[in-house]
Enzyme design. Structure first.
Site, PDB file in Angstrom:
ATOM      1  N   ALA A  52      30.447  39.896 -48.957  1.00  0.00           N
ATOM      2  CA  ALA A  52      29.835  40.902 -49.822  1.00  0.00           C
ATOM      3  C   ALA A  52      30.629  41.137 -51.108  1.00  0.00           C
ATOM      4  O   ALA A  52      30.092  41.618 -52.091  1.00  0.00           O
ATOM      5  CB  ALA A  52      29.690  42.227 -49.071  1.00  0.00           C
ATOM      6  N   LYS A  53      31.925  40.827 -51.086  1.00  0.00           N
ATOM      7  CA  LYS A  53      32.804  40.965 -52.248  1.00  0.00           C
ATOM      8  C   LYS A  53      32.714  42.353 -52.878  1.00  0.00           C
ATOM      9  O   LYS A  53      32.656  42.511 -54.105  1.00  0.00           O
ATOM     10  CB  LYS A  53      32.522  39.876 -53.282  1.00  0.00           C
ATOM     11  CG  LYS A  53      32.736  38.457 -52.744  1.00  0.00           C
ATOM     12  CD  LYS A  53      32.487  37.414 -53.806  1.00  0.00           C
ATOM     13  CE  LYS A  53      32.737  36.012 -53.284  1.00  0.00           C
ATOM     14  NZ  LYS A  53      31.710  35.576 -52.295  1.00  0.00           N
ATOM     15  N   ARG A  54      32.714  43.370 -52.037  1.00  0.00           N
ATOM     16  CA  ARG A  54      32.619  44.746 -52.528  1.00  0.00           C
ATOM     17  C   ARG A  54      33.908  45.165 -53.224  1.00  0.00           C
ATOM     18  O   ARG A  54      34.997  44.706 -52.866  1.00  0.00           O
ATOM     19  CB  ARG A  54      32.337  45.696 -51.367  1.00  0.00           C
ATOM     20  CG  ARG A  54      31.067  45.423 -50.572  1.00  0.00           C
ATOM     21  CD  ARG A  54      29.825  45.426 -51.427  1.00  0.00           C
ATOM     22  NE  ARG A  54      28.609  45.513 -50.633  1.00  0.00           N
ATOM     23  CZ  ARG A  54      27.421  45.134 -51.076  1.00  0.00           C
ATOM     24  NH1 ARG A  54      27.284  44.638 -52.281  1.00  0.00           N
ATOM     25  NH2 ARG A  54      26.356  45.256 -50.295  1.00  0.00           N
TER      26      ARG A  54
END
Length: 271
Positions: free
Chosen positions: A95-97
């Site tokens: 998700a690379k939040r």
């Protein structure tokens, strides 16, 4: 309950595999039989998972490929299916939040409470307080972007900070300050094997999620030799499109399984 790190270590040894199968479903590339099916994304990915599970030690669904098609519920179903049918193979939600603490708390709930992922990828650009909320979820893994596989990653990741490239600073912070609970891993791209070696020297046995060996052209031998630990593990070497779309005909499931098997064997040849 086993932690993500414990589950991953067990999976490496029981499957004899460092392969992470990336799940990036694009319906336009699906076999024609999936046209107009409301459950196409779930069913396609489920078949890929079941076919490749004997050769993989983890799975990595990329959330954007589900959300773009309003298929978040199918992502929930898919992760539940992996946990039910292939227990012991961890799921990393890609998700690379990266956001301020209060928002990060909600992203963490999304990843771990809604989707039931075992780990999630996060962006460290906003510092430790944007990562800390994920660490409050006991036993869950948090995989921090460090040296990414895309060419543009060098725009920022090679900027000098305290006399070293930024990606090395991220690696040092992760290893020396942020990993107090032992939940962290790092993303380091296979397209930069020299940097993999540098990161490994900084972080010891911390798990490295390594994308880029399939369609992006990363060198398997160089990747394995640069990133393996003394135990011959320590890596989640990801391949997505080269496995998902290995076959174009009716044998697409068998082709995906063969591609996963061949990739595992290529990796193991250099351990």
């Amino acid at each position: 309950m086993s932690t993500f790190i414990q589950t991953l270590d067990h999976a490496w040894h029981t499957t004899n595999s460092l392969l992470c199968v990336g799940l990036d479903p694009e319906p336009s590339k699906f076999p024609g039989a999936y046209a107009n099916r409301s459950d196409a994304i779930f069913d396609f990915c489920k078949k890929i998972v079941d076919a490749t599970a004997p050769y993989a030690s983890s799975f990595k669904p990329q959330i954007a490929y589900f959300a773009a098609h309003r298929a978040e519920e199918q992502l929930e179903q898919l992760i539940a299916h992996i946990h039910l049918k292939h227990p012991g193979l961890p799921v990393i939600l890609d998700a690379k939040r990266g956001d301020i603490g209060s928002t990060a708390e909600q992203y963490a709930r999304e990843a771990f409470d809604r989707y039931r992922a075992d780990a999630v990828t996060v962006n460290p650009y906003m510092g430790f307080d944007s990562i800390e909320p994920y660490l409050e979820h006991e036993g869950k893994g948090v995989i921090v972007l460090c040296r990414t596989s895309n060419p543009g990653g060098s725009d920022l990741q090679f900027l000098e900070t305290a006399g070293r490239p930024l990606y090395q600073t991220v690696a040092r912070l992760a290893a020396e300050k942020w990993n107090a609970k032992g939940q962290l891993g790092l993303v380091v791209g296979a397209t930069f094997p020299k940097e993999i070696e540098v990161v490994r020297s900084i972080v010891g046995d911390m798990p490295l999620l390594i994308p880029g060996i399939g369609a992006q052209g990363g060198d398997v031998e160089a990747t394995v030799k640069a990133g393996r630990t003394a135990a011959g593990t320590g890596m989640l070497i990801n391949s997505s499109r080269a496995i998902l779309y290995a076959g174009k005909g009716d044998d697409w499931v068998e082709a995906a399984a063969q591609a996963a098997k061949d990739t595992r064997e290529r990796i193991n040849a250099f351990l």
